[in-house]
Design a protein around this motif. Structure first.
Motif, PDB file in Angstrom:
ATOM      1  N   UNK B  65       0.829  -1.213   0.000  1.00  0.00           N
ATOM      2  CA  UNK B  65       0.000   0.000   0.000  1.00  0.00           C
ATOM      3  C   UNK B  65       0.858   1.255   0.000  1.00  0.00           C
ATOM      4  N   UNK B  66       1.878   1.265   0.833  1.00  0.00           N
ATOM      5  CA  UNK B  66       2.732   2.447   0.924  1.00  0.00           C
ATOM      6  C   UNK B  66       3.442   2.692  -0.400  1.00  0.00           C
ATOM      7  N   UNK B  67       3.919   1.612  -1.004  1.00  0.00           N
ATOM      8  CA  UNK B  67       4.593   1.774  -2.303  1.00  0.00           C
ATOM      9  C   UNK B  67       3.629   2.379  -3.315  1.00  0.00           C
ATOM     10  N   UNK B  68       2.442   1.879  -3.313  1.00  0.00           N
ATOM     11  CA  UNK B  68       1.442   2.396  -4.253  1.00  0.00           C
ATOM     12  C   UNK B  68       1.132   3.856  -3.940  1.00  0.00           C
ATOM     13  N   UNK B 110       2.047  -3.882  17.795  1.00  0.00           N
ATOM     14  CA  UNK B 110       3.196  -3.477  18.620  1.00  0.00           C
ATOM     15  C   UNK B 110       4.548  -3.612  17.923  1.00  0.00           C
ATOM     16  N   UNK B 111       4.595  -4.298  16.796  1.00  0.00           N
ATOM     17  CA  UNK B 111       5.889  -4.473  16.125  1.00  0.00           C
ATOM     18  C   UNK B 111       6.357  -3.141  15.541  1.00  0.00           C
ATOM     19  N   UNK B 112       7.581  -2.741  15.840  1.00  0.00           N
ATOM     20  CA  UNK B 112       8.069  -1.432  15.405  1.00  0.00           C
ATOM     21  C   UNK B 112       8.042  -1.284  13.887  1.00  0.00           C
ATOM     22  N   UNK B 113       8.398  -2.351  13.190  1.00  0.00           N
ATOM     23  CA  UNK B 113       8.418  -2.260  11.733  1.00  0.00           C
ATOM     24  C   UNK B 113       7.031  -1.952  11.193  1.00  0.00           C
ATOM     25  N   UNK B 114       6.022  -2.486  11.839  1.00  0.00           N
ATOM     26  CA  UNK B 114       4.651  -2.236  11.389  1.00  0.00           C
ATOM     27  C   UNK B 114       4.247  -0.802  11.720  1.00  0.00           C
ATOM     28  N   UNK B 115       4.551  -0.389  12.936  1.00  0.00           N
ATOM     29  CA  UNK B 115       4.220   0.973  13.346  1.00  0.00           C
ATOM     30  C   UNK B 115       4.803   1.994  12.368  1.00  0.00           C
ATOM     31  N   UNK B 116       6.062   1.780  11.995  1.00  0.00           N
ATOM     32  CA  UNK B 116       6.728   2.718  11.086  1.00  0.00           C
ATOM     33  C   UNK B 116       5.962   2.845   9.772  1.00  0.00           C
ATOM     34  N   UNK B 117       5.536   1.701   9.243  1.00  0.00           N
ATOM     35  CA  UNK B 117       4.821   1.746   7.959  1.00  0.00           C
ATOM     36  C   UNK B 117       3.460   2.402   8.114  1.00  0.00           C
TER      37      UNK B 117
END
Lengths: 193, 193, 193, 193
Positions: B65-68, B110-117
């Motif tokens: 989604x972010x890439x799009x 809670x996963x940081x990688x997910x939060x960032x995205x």
DNA sequence: AATGAATGAGTGTTCATTCAT
DNA sequence: AATGAATGAACACTCATTCAT
């Protein structure tokens, strides 16, 4: 029911609420019992099984909200406008432990008793929105259902809190400006989530 | 990585996606393996543990989604207007399996990688909303943050589908009417969800 | 099925048999697992739940007996007389772990598959008794049903053993004496239980 | 002991008897208390623990039977013959709740006090059988031990009832026919249970 | 590399027993 | 003396994870 039993029952409900809020529906009976300072057996004396406890908590929170919404929906309520009534209900909503974690909501959702209350809650809120739009205190250019969606977004997010800026901003944005205009082009860049 | 290993990895992800969508976070590793036509051992060869699988799925969907969104955010994008770009992103959002069950979202949150995205996604969408309001294709009388809330309501509800009437209606409502007016006072009482 | 799995399954059944025999139906899954040198999880891989294990054991023992009884019931069987066939079946019965503790029998009794086998077993034994009476090798002055009752008393007591004097004495008493008389007045004072 | 305490004790015993008869050893203390119209606390005031209650019931039933058997065994008893005395004892046996479920019997069996009574009961019955055979009222062509087995089959089956046809038929079959003959060769094929 | 059997800590639940009311 | 609420060890069962085949 004996006094100590009633007291314990309340302690259990409070402990379950706290546990579910902090750790989601994953919170175990043992942990809830520990928080309540009781043993599991006592939990099972008060609630026949886990889902009965979940249901009780969901129903209590929702029932409380619905009762308040009903009171505010009565025309003779203390609220001067339907818009104000709506604001109170939503604020109360955020005050209640309604913002149960998503997983608890998911766990409770299939229970018919819960579904019924959710539907009544939706109906009451929707009626308030429509009434507020009719009386001209809530802007009319947004579909009532969409308004409901926004309210839900604001109140039912995990971690929603009574004083939330989002709720405040939301109602600011929903109010018909006193000068009579929701004038196009108004920049609202500061009201970010 | 051998070709069959890559194929297996894809099959696993697809199976996990399906399982989580249908049964929520309750879906077990064994069930996912069965859906994939593999055995649990193979799952663990590709993902060290359950949460790695959950994280991968959340990141894939969000990253996609972010890439799009990034692509549509670039001015030279194919979309004629920022409003249209926003609509495409949101539609794509509903096409992605982002509307994973609430409990999976909770598990991944809670996963940081997910939060960032999630934060990047919010920033991109917010920028698109602001830009669309600037160019005059998206009505300016709603705070960008509120618009974001509505979009989230529309797309991230459990069970949201690409063709959803709510999304359509939402964008209809968000568009500045061609005749130049989001005229105040327009009643929208019939457009219930 | 893998070789080790089949081996383990047999080990489980043997352990369950031993546990039930010694401690009655009260024997727990954990104890059975310990006897088998396995963990509970393995028990549940082989049998979906406790009652499936109980059923399997009851069916195995009963099925074995019924198969033997069927074989002995065929006229072309090796037994020279129906009386001898009956004796062999009953002896075999005592050899089998049929003498499961009363509580296991009680636990297994309501299962339809078990009931069916019990009924077939009864029918076969009854037929053998009647045939033996017809051929004159089994005294005819006792109702076949009563004979069956005596046989059951002899074989299904908890703790019954193949070499049991009771079984021997019982068949001595049931046999038509070679000299042609079950003459009244014969004292049998020594054949006490 | 106060009158009401004695009354309670009796009520408890009756309730336990009913509960064990209907539901086997699975009957819990709470259920027994409910049937007695008392609370568990009162049960424990009368019996230190569960097994004491079980033992009391087994001893009461067995003791009652043994006392009756002793009385009937005394030559000066009201019964005209030893055969009739035996019939009365066995009938009384079926009247007593001796036919407790198998699992309760199993639970009580290891208790020494129970074992002792069982042995005395067996001895008394056996003596009556031998005496009846001596006086010529009970056919002598069946070993006393076998007769005992048949009696047990008839009376101690789960579900045995006083009026049972099996008991009647059994005694008819055991009686020496008035014409003086237990004539060999009498076919009893039709007298199935 | 894939399989699927084994593991074992953890969960919900029960119930004999104790003890405050 | 009776009550019934609380206890907590024990049980059946699950499932993420490991490992022999």
């Amino acid at each position: 029911m004996r006094a100590d039993a009633r007291r314990n029952r309340e302690v259990i409900v409070a402990a379950a609420l706290a546990a579910f809020s902090e750790r989601g529906a994953a919170a175990g009976m043992e942990e809830i019992a520990r928080r309540a300072g009781l043993s599991v057996g006592t939990l099972y004396r008060h609630f026949p099984d886990r889902s009965a406890l979940v249901e009780h908590i969901a129903l209590t929170a929702l029932g409380d909200l619905v009762a308040f919404a009903r009171a505010q929906s009565a025309t003779e309520g203390a609220a001067p406008t339907r818009f104000e009534a709506l604001r109170r209900v939503v604020t109360r909503c955020a005050e209640l432990p309604l913002a149960l974690t998503a997983s608890l909501a998911e766990a409770a959702a299939p229970l018919p008793s819960v579904t019924a209350l959710v539907e009544e809650s939706d109906a009451l809120l929707l009626a308030l929105v429509v009434a507020a739009q009719r009386e001209g205190t809530l802007r009319g250019d947004i579909a009532p259902g969409d308004v409901l969606g926004m309210l839900r977004t604001a109140t039912c997010r995990p971690g929603a809190r009574p004083g939330d800026p989002l709720t405040t901003v939301l109602f600011d944005g929903l109010a018909r400006s006193p000068d009579g205009g929701d004038e196009f082009g108004r920049r609202a860049g500061s009201a970010l989530v």
